[in-house]
Design a protein around this motif. Structure first.
Motif, short mmCIF file in Angstrom:
data_model
loop_
_atom_site.label_atom_id
_atom_site.label_comp_id
_atom_site.label_asym_id
_atom_site.label_seq_id
_atom_site.Cartn_x
_atom_site.Cartn_y
_atom_site.Cartn_z
N GLY A 240 0.78 -1.23 0.00
CA GLY A 240 0.00 0.00 0.00
C GLY A 240 0.81 1.27 0.00
N ASP A 241 2.10 1.19 0.40
CA ASP A 241 2.88 2.42 0.54
C ASP A 241 3.11 3.12 -0.79
OD1 ASP A 241 4.42 0.27 -0.19
OD2 ASP A 241 6.05 0.65 1.23
N GLN A 242 3.61 2.38 -1.78
CA GLN A 242 3.86 2.99 -3.10
C GLN A 242 2.55 3.37 -3.79
OE1 GLN A 242 6.28 0.15 -5.22
NE2 GLN A 242 8.14 0.75 -4.16
N GLN A 243 1.54 2.51 -3.66
CA GLN A 243 0.24 2.79 -4.28
C GLN A 243 -0.38 4.05 -3.68
OE1 GLN A 243 -2.57 -0.43 -4.16
NE2 GLN A 243 -4.27 0.86 -4.74
N ASN A 244 -0.31 4.18 -2.35
CA ASN A 244 -0.89 5.36 -1.70
C ASN A 244 -0.19 6.64 -2.14
OD1 ASN A 244 -2.73 3.84 -0.28
ND2 ASN A 244 -1.48 3.68 1.57
N THR A 245 1.14 6.59 -2.23
CA THR A 245 1.89 7.77 -2.67
C THR A 245 1.51 8.15 -4.09
OG1 THR A 245 3.76 7.19 -1.25
CG2 THR A 245 4.19 8.72 -3.06
N SER A 246 1.43 7.15 -4.96
CA SER A 246 1.07 7.40 -6.36
C SER A 246 -0.34 7.96 -6.49
CB SER A 246 1.19 6.10 -7.16
OG SER A 246 0.74 6.27 -8.48
N THR A 247 -1.27 7.36 -5.73
CA THR A 247 -2.66 7.81 -5.79
C THR A 247 -2.81 9.22 -5.25
OG1 THR A 247 -3.45 5.53 -5.55
CG2 THR A 247 -5.03 7.27 -5.07
N ALA A 248 -2.11 9.52 -4.17
CA ALA A 248 -2.18 10.86 -3.58
C ALA A 248 -1.66 11.92 -4.54
CB ALA A 248 -1.39 10.90 -2.26
N LYS A 249 -0.55 11.60 -5.21
CA LYS A 249 0.01 12.54 -6.19
C LYS A 249 -0.98 12.78 -7.33
CE LYS A 249 4.94 11.73 -5.36
NZ LYS A 249 6.20 11.20 -5.92
N GLU A 250 -1.59 11.68 -7.80
CA GLU A 250 -2.55 11.81 -8.89
C GLU A 250 -3.77 12.61 -8.45
OE1 GLU A 250 -5.07 8.94 -11.99
OE2 GLU A 250 -3.66 8.06 -10.56
N PHE A 251 -4.20 12.42 -7.20
CA PHE A 251 -5.33 13.16 -6.64
C PHE A 251 -5.04 14.66 -6.66
CE2 PHE A 251 -7.99 14.91 -3.33
CZ PHE A 251 -9.20 14.20 -3.45
N ILE A 252 -3.86 15.05 -6.19
CA ILE A 252 -3.46 16.46 -6.15
C ILE A 252 -3.36 17.02 -7.58
CG2 ILE A 252 -1.68 18.10 -5.46
CD1 ILE A 252 -3.37 16.89 -3.16
N HIS A 253 -2.85 16.19 -8.48
CA HIS A 253 -2.74 16.63 -9.88
C HIS A 253 -4.11 16.97 -10.46
CE1 HIS A 253 -1.41 16.87 -14.04
NE2 HIS A 253 -2.34 15.99 -14.35
N VAL A 254 -5.10 16.10 -10.17
CA VAL A 254 -6.46 16.33 -10.67
C VAL A 254 -7.04 17.61 -10.06
CG1 VAL A 254 -8.82 15.45 -10.71
CG2 VAL A 254 -6.91 13.90 -11.14
N LEU A 255 -6.81 17.82 -8.75
CA LEU A 255 -7.29 19.03 -8.09
C LEU A 255 -6.73 20.30 -8.74
CD1 LEU A 255 -7.21 18.18 -4.28
CD2 LEU A 255 -9.21 18.32 -5.75
N ASN A 256 -5.45 20.21 -9.10
CA ASN A 256 -4.77 21.39 -9.64
C ASN A 256 -4.97 21.59 -11.14
OD1 ASN A 256 -3.72 22.10 -7.13
ND2 ASN A 256 -1.91 20.80 -7.39
N SER A 257 -5.59 20.62 -11.77
CA SER A 257 -5.74 20.71 -13.23
C SER A 257 -6.91 21.60 -13.62
CB SER A 257 -5.93 19.32 -13.81
OG SER A 257 -7.11 18.72 -13.30
#
Length: 257
Positions: A240-257
């Motif tokens: 879950g550690d790598q997946q959570n980091t990747s998902t969180a980054k993608e989440f922030i990217h969508v927010l900022n897009s």
């Protein structure tokens, strides 16, 4: 002495195995934290061991008795507290606890005494004769906790027991679990709240995709995973550690897009 044994425990739904062969041996007085991601098979395991689900592969025994053959005798000696249950909410807590107490063969005097005192400790005595269909989820959960413990069971199964409770009730239940542990009860505890599992467990079993991926004391798991907290160990072993980091980054990217 072992009071819970599972050998090659498997369970499938619609042709898909949700338990891949669970082997456990739990001694009397042991507190076992049973954790895993959503869908890993935690609740299914508990329901099978507690005699609630009888269709499974492998062997399961509690108190040395086969759960397929002696489910009723086993249920008389265990407590089961789920995250959600089909509570009879048209009843009042007093009526419901009287019903549960009778199922366990308690006397009317004992049922009444324990019901009122335990409801008082959970700050529900003033609503003890109010129908539970007016209760919040947390209030119902308090009644479920009482109903699972009122007969003073030898083994206690808890499946996300803190769900819906307010902060004060969570603190109280944590302390109750600690006291139950010190009194020698066998506790099989599933929760997403890692600090509670870490605090009260003698042994922690982590499952992922229906299989055991780690089993040992917190200190042993710490050494094996080279991680500090149970949460870090859990995410490391379940990927879950790598997946959570990747998902969180993608989440922030969508927010900022």
């Amino acid at each position: 002495m072992s009071v819970i044994e599972t050998q090659n425990l498997k369970k499938q739904y619609a042709g898909k195995y949700v338990l891949q062969g669970i082997n456990l041996s739990i001694d009397a007085g042991q507190v076992v934290g049973y954790i895993g991601p959503n869908g890993a098979g935690k609740s299914t395991t508990i329901k099978i061991i507690a005699g609630i689900t009888d269709e499974f592969e492998g062997e399961v025994s509690v108190f040395g008795m086969d759960v397929r053959k002696h489910a009723l005798e086993i249920k008389q000696r265990i407590g089961y507290i789920p995250e959600q249950a089909a509570i009879y909410d048209v009843l009042t807590p007093i009526e419901y606890l009287r019903f549960i107490g009778r199922l366990y063969g308690l006397s009317e005097e004992v049922i009444s005494k324990k019901s009122w005192e335990l409801l008082r400790l959970f700050e529900l005595s003033d609503k003890a004769e109010t129908r539970m269909n007016t209760y919040s989820k947390g209030m119902k959960q308090k009644v479920l906790l009482i109903s699972g413990l009122i007969h003073n069971p030898e083994i206690i199964f808890l499946d996300e027991p803190l769900s819906g409770l307010d902060a004060n009730a969570v603190i109280l239940v944590k302390e109750i679990l600690s006291q139950l542990k010190h009194s020698g009860k066998t506790i099989f505890y599933s929760s997403h709240i890692m600090d509670v599992v870490e605090k009260i467990s003698d042994r922690i079993v982590i499952i992922d995709k229906g299989a055991v991926v780690a089993d040992g004391s917190f200190e042993t798991l710490q050494q094996q995973a080279h991680k500090g907290t149970l949460e870090n160990i859990f995410t490391s072993l379940t990927g879950g550690d790598q997946q959570n980091t990747s998902t969180a980054k993608e989440f922030i990217h969508v927010l900022n897009s």
